[in-house]
Write an enzyme that holds these catalytic residues in place. Structure first.
Site, PDB file in Angstrom:
ATOM      1  N   PHE A   1     -11.751  -5.370  -5.503  1.00 55.11           N
ATOM      2  CA  PHE A   1     -11.899  -6.244  -4.542  1.00 55.11           C
ATOM      3  C   PHE A   1     -11.331  -5.344  -3.232  1.00 55.11           C
ATOM      4  CE2 PHE A   1     -10.682  -8.556  -8.403  1.00 55.11           C
ATOM      5  CZ  PHE A   1     -11.676  -9.504  -8.514  1.00 55.11           C
TER       6      PHE A   1
ATOM      7  N   CYS B   1      -3.310 -14.269  -3.511  1.00 58.32           N
ATOM      8  CA  CYS B   1      -2.962 -14.597  -2.385  1.00 58.32           C
ATOM      9  C   CYS B   1      -3.262 -16.146  -2.011  1.00 58.32           C
ATOM     10  CB  CYS B   1      -3.713 -13.767  -1.344  1.00 58.32           C
ATOM     11  SG  CYS B   1      -5.530 -13.914  -1.406  1.00 58.32           S
TER      12      CYS B   1
ATOM     13  N   ASP C   1      -6.632  -7.222  -6.418  1.00 52.18           N
ATOM     14  CA  ASP C   1      -6.183  -7.808  -5.104  1.00 52.18           C
ATOM     15  C   ASP C   1      -7.565  -8.556  -4.699  1.00 52.18           C
ATOM     16  OD1 ASP C   1      -4.910  -8.689  -3.210  1.00 52.18           O
ATOM     17  OD2 ASP C   1      -5.578  -6.726  -1.673  1.00 52.18           O
TER      18      ASP C   1
ATOM     19  N   ALA D   1     -20.656  -1.183  -4.602  1.00 55.78           N
ATOM     20  CA  ALA D   1     -21.096  -2.589  -4.368  1.00 55.78           C
ATOM     21  C   ALA D   1     -21.473  -3.512  -5.572  1.00 55.78           C
ATOM     22  CB  ALA D   1     -22.095  -2.871  -2.897  1.00 55.78           C
TER      23      ALA D   1
ATOM     24  N   ARG E   1       0.859  -1.342   0.044  1.00 56.85           N
ATOM     25  CA  ARG E   1      -0.024  -0.088   0.113  1.00 56.85           C
ATOM     26  C   ARG E   1       0.930   1.244  -0.035  1.00 56.85           C
ATOM     27  NH1 ARG E   1      -3.843  -3.404   2.997  1.00 56.85           N
ATOM     28  NH2 ARG E   1      -2.574  -2.915   5.127  1.00 56.85           N
TER      29      ARG E   1
ATOM     30  N   SER F   1     -17.724  -6.661  -4.030  1.00 54.94           N
ATOM     31  CA  SER F   1     -18.949  -7.236  -3.916  1.00 54.94           C
ATOM     32  C   SER F   1     -19.931  -7.293  -2.850  1.00 54.94           C
ATOM     33  CB  SER F   1     -19.091  -8.729  -4.499  1.00 54.94           C
ATOM     34  OG  SER F   1     -18.249  -9.569  -3.515  1.00 54.94           O
TER      35      SER F   1
END
Length: 282
Positions: free
Chosen positions: A117, A226, A186, A166, A101, A140
């Site tokens: 995301f 990830c 991400d 959203a 970040r 989402s």
């Protein structure tokens, strides 16, 4: 201590076990944490219902081992954020992305930023502090978007540069125009088991291909995986295939991973779960 995660948010430490051994010694570990950090840590919350082996039959319930609920605002590199360690993902925030970040902040000046995301907006408010001219956050989860808005307001009250949506990520990417010149991808782990690895790699290719097609010339893409079962080589191949599919010329600026407090045992290479690339798109 393999199988143990402890993230600290203000005066609360959130402890998470990924093995039966760590679970069995949770009380002793909590007392040890309090003993060495009693001046800063007053509460220890145990959150392992979703991380312990499901066949172990431990009947674990999340809850406070020491102390009780308190202020849920934490500080990271001078920025404040709300943390929901009771119901949020992981321990409530993705502390393992803090170095990445900070890197994003250095690339954000005068850019139109899309944070896909976004969860609770970590990359978004770093981009704002970096001088982005606009930042759009997409997730989402309506609840995550609600916290994202709170976090932005906490750091940048009444700042009109930020909007949050959203919405399903793929649908948003498909309908958006070429409005952005800095995009963060991400996503959550596409593959948690090897038997879905092929589908996961297809997902990474599709996701990055859309970003390559839509990003403005001279744009920068921060893209991550990830998924522990997705190797660094597999992830790079998926991203590079997406670049070739889009027909864009792409250069690597940075190859990213997790910070030093997430060390990788040389006998467990899967421990290098976080893979990231910073790419310049001509």
């Amino acid at each position: 201590m393999p199988g143990l995660v402890i993230d600290v948010y203000g005066s609360t430490a959130v402890m998470q076990a990924h093995s039966v051994g760590m679970h069995k010694y949770r009380a002793e570990i909590a007392r040890a944490v309090q003993a060495v950090a009693s001046d800063t840590i007053r509460n220890i919350y145990y959150k392992s219902e979703g991380t312990l082996p499901f066949k172990a039959g431990l009947g674990n319930e999340d809850g406070y081992l020491i102390g009780s609920h308190t202020e849920d605002v934490a500080l990271e590199n001078g920025l404040r954020f709300y943390v929901d360690w009771l119901k949020g993902q992981k321990t409530g925030f993705f502390v393992d992305q803090r170095d990445n970040r900070s890197l994003l902040e250095t690339y954000s000046r005068n850019r139109a930023v899309l944070n896909m995301f976004c969860y609770t907006g970590g990359f978004s408010f770093y981009a704002m502090r970096g001088g982005a001219r606009l930042v759009h956050s997409v997730d989402s989860s309506a609840k995550a978007i609600h916290v994202t808005k709170k976090n932005v307001e906490l750091n940048f009250p009444d700042d009109s540069r930020h909007e949050a949506y959203a919405e399903d990520a793929f649908k948003y990417l498909e309908r958006m125009g070429d409005n952005y010149d800095l995009i963060i991808l991400d996503p959550p782990a596409f593959a948690k088991h090897k038997n879905v690895l092929r589908n996961a790699l297809q997902g990474y290719r599709k996701l990055n291909a859309i970003a390559f097609e839509k990003i403005q010339s001279g744009g920068i893409l921060f893209t991550f995986s990830c998924s522990q079962v997705v190797s660094k080589e597999n992830f790079r191949l998926a991203v590079f295939s997406a670049a070739a599919q889009s027909g864009r010329r792409v250069r690597i600026f940075h190859q990213l991973t997790q910070p030093a407090d997430h060390p990788v045992n040389i006998y467990h290479p899967e421990g290098e779960y976080l893979k990231g690339l910073v790419l310049y798109v001509e």
